[in-house]
Design a protein around this motif. Structure first.
Motif, PDB file in Angstrom:
ATOM      1  N   HIS A  43       2.279   6.595  -0.725  1.00  0.00           N
ATOM      2  CA  HIS A  43       3.032   5.420  -1.176  1.00  0.00           C
ATOM      3  C   HIS A  43       2.232   4.150  -0.919  1.00  0.00           C
ATOM      4  O   HIS A  43       1.447   4.088   0.039  1.00  0.00           O
ATOM      5  CB  HIS A  43       4.357   5.286  -0.408  1.00  0.00           C
ATOM      6  CG  HIS A  43       5.387   6.290  -0.800  1.00  0.00           C
ATOM      7  ND1 HIS A  43       5.990   6.299  -2.039  1.00  0.00           N
ATOM      8  CD2 HIS A  43       5.921   7.319  -0.112  1.00  0.00           C
ATOM      9  CE1 HIS A  43       6.851   7.304  -2.092  1.00  0.00           C
ATOM     10  NE2 HIS A  43       6.827   7.933  -0.946  1.00  0.00           N
TER      11      HIS A  43
ATOM     12  N   SER B 220      10.194   4.523  -2.061  1.00  0.00           N
ATOM     13  CA  SER B 220       9.952   5.716  -1.249  1.00  0.00           C
ATOM     14  C   SER B 220      11.278   6.339  -0.848  1.00  0.00           C
ATOM     15  O   SER B 220      12.084   5.712  -0.153  1.00  0.00           O
ATOM     16  CB  SER B 220       9.166   5.329   0.005  1.00  0.00           C
ATOM     17  OG  SER B 220       9.215   6.381   0.946  1.00  0.00           O
TER      18      SER B 220
ATOM     19  N   PHE C 120       7.689   4.269  -6.450  1.00  0.00           N
ATOM     20  CA  PHE C 120       8.642   3.273  -5.985  1.00  0.00           C
ATOM     21  C   PHE C 120      10.054   3.667  -6.403  1.00  0.00           C
ATOM     22  O   PHE C 120      10.268   4.005  -7.573  1.00  0.00           O
ATOM     23  CB  PHE C 120       8.292   1.886  -6.559  1.00  0.00           C
ATOM     24  CG  PHE C 120       9.236   0.794  -6.105  1.00  0.00           C
ATOM     25  CD1 PHE C 120      10.364   0.474  -6.854  1.00  0.00           C
ATOM     26  CD2 PHE C 120       9.004   0.111  -4.920  1.00  0.00           C
ATOM     27  CE1 PHE C 120      11.236  -0.510  -6.435  1.00  0.00           C
ATOM     28  CE2 PHE C 120       9.879  -0.882  -4.492  1.00  0.00           C
ATOM     29  CZ  PHE C 120      10.994  -1.197  -5.260  1.00  0.00           C
TER      30      PHE C 120
ATOM     31  N   ASP D 172       6.277   0.223  -1.665  1.00  0.00           N
ATOM     32  CA  ASP D 172       7.193   1.342  -1.901  1.00  0.00           C
ATOM     33  C   ASP D 172       8.039   1.612  -0.661  1.00  0.00           C
ATOM     34  O   ASP D 172       9.258   1.827  -0.755  1.00  0.00           O
ATOM     35  CB  ASP D 172       6.418   2.633  -2.245  1.00  0.00           C
ATOM     36  CG  ASP D 172       5.566   2.490  -3.495  1.00  0.00           C
ATOM     37  OD1 ASP D 172       4.583   3.250  -3.618  1.00  0.00           O
ATOM     38  OD2 ASP D 172       5.875   1.627  -4.335  1.00  0.00           O
TER      39      ASP D 172
END
Lengths: 141, 198
Positions: B154, B113, B111, B158
């Motif tokens: 992810h 992305s 986190f 994220d």
């Protein structure tokens, strides 16, 4: 520079060259386009972009950790785009040799507000530089 | 576990079910395909309008989008000083299988992305100057972000968080920063015109 970086640079440069040909056809920039007819520019541009993508992704598996980091990728993209622009300007100047002798319309305040690529509607890059040098020579007399 | 982690477990179980879709996502999740496509679209905006006034407006749009990409990356670097949670493939078996099938392990935090951040920053910057180009970039950004989610790279939070950071940073860059740093963009464009690259 590693092999992947060189291939990536080539990929971006060829793709950019195709994009510039399409954009030059859209914008009427005769001095940047390789062709006299816009349709030819569009077709060439699309083929160059598709060819670049197919070559880059078909020749090797690109979903592996690469030597190219984020900021390096930015640098390679900028370098590739600039190389494509320089190559485009040089090649179109050669292909459209006669256009290089076209007199361009200077902006009234050329020093502080140059026309830039708008000039390339009338002439090639070599022709634009030639016109500027000629005007400076006349002003110097 | 981050909020919505079950979504990752659910979506990554489908990797391997439809090979053609996996091949498509393998291309989309790639580090090069969509970023280069975005850059070529921005290059087209820079050069491709016949009217000089409109072209200058689009060039300012591209400058703004590029600054937004840089600014949003800087925001992500600051956030990355704190690791919120591991990557999905480190926690979930199906996500690990998906990652191995479609991509490769990544070293930076999950986190937010980075992919979603920079692509949505570029899309928002473009959208503020040219709606059609912006919509195309939003579609590409969404595909890129969702492909990372599908590949177990992810969690959904994220990519949602990254997209929000990208959009917000781009809005602040275009609406607040760009007017305040005049005449720098004007001088930069003038120099670029002098060099026949604008």
């Amino acid at each position: 520079m590693g092999t992947t970086a060189i291939e990536y640079f080539s990929f971006v440069a060829i793709g950019s060259l195709g994009t510039i040909q399409i954009a030059a056809a859209c914008a009427g920039l005769k001095g940047l386009s390789f062709f006299s007819k816009p349709l030819a520019g569009y077709i060439f541009g699309v083929l160059a972009i598709i060819g670049a993508f197919c070559w880059f992704f078909a020749t090797e598996n690109r979903n592996t950790p690469s030597e190219i980091e984020g900021m390096q990728q930015v640098g390679i993209i900028l370098a590739g785009a600039m190389a494509a622009y320089v190559i485009t300007a040089a090649v179109s100047s050669l292909l459209k040799y006669r256009l290089s002798f076209q007199e361009t319309t200077p902006h009234p305040r050329q020093q502080t507000n140059p026309r830039g690529i708008e000039t390339l509607k009338e002439t090639t890059l070599i022709g634009a530089i030639r016109s500027i040098l000629k005007r400076k020579k006349h002003e110097g007399r | 576990m981050p909020p919505g982690a079950q979504m990752s477990a659910w979506v990554t179980q489908f990797v391997g079910s439809v090979p053609a879709f996996d091949d498509f996502m393998r291309l989309m999740v790639n580090d090069f395909f969509i970023p280069v496509t975005i850059c070529l679209i921005l290059l087209g905006l820079w050069v491709g309008h016949p009217d000089p006034t409109r072209r200058e407006h689009l060039q300012r749009t591209v400058i703004s989008a590029c600054i937004a990409i840089g600014a949003s990356s800087a925001v992500v670097e600051l956030i990355n000083l704190h690791q919120f949670w591991p990557r999905p493939y480190e926690l979930l078996h199906s996500a690990n299988q998906a990652m191995q099938a479609l991509h490769y392990p990544s070293l930076d935090p999950s986190f937010p992305s980075n992919v979603a951040t920079i692509s949505f920053a570029a899309a928002t910057g473009a959208w503020l100057g040219h709606r059609k180009a912006g919509i195309i970039l939003y579609v590409l950004a969404s595909i890129w972000a969702l492909s990372r989610f599908y590949a177990g790279m992810h969690f959904f939070v994220d990519i949602a968080g990254g997209a929000a950071i990208g959009v917000l940073t781009s809005l602040i860059t275009t609406k607040v920063l760009m007017p305040r740093i005049e005449p720098i963009p004007t001088l930069a464009l003038r120099l670029a015109r002098f060099l026949y690259i604008a």
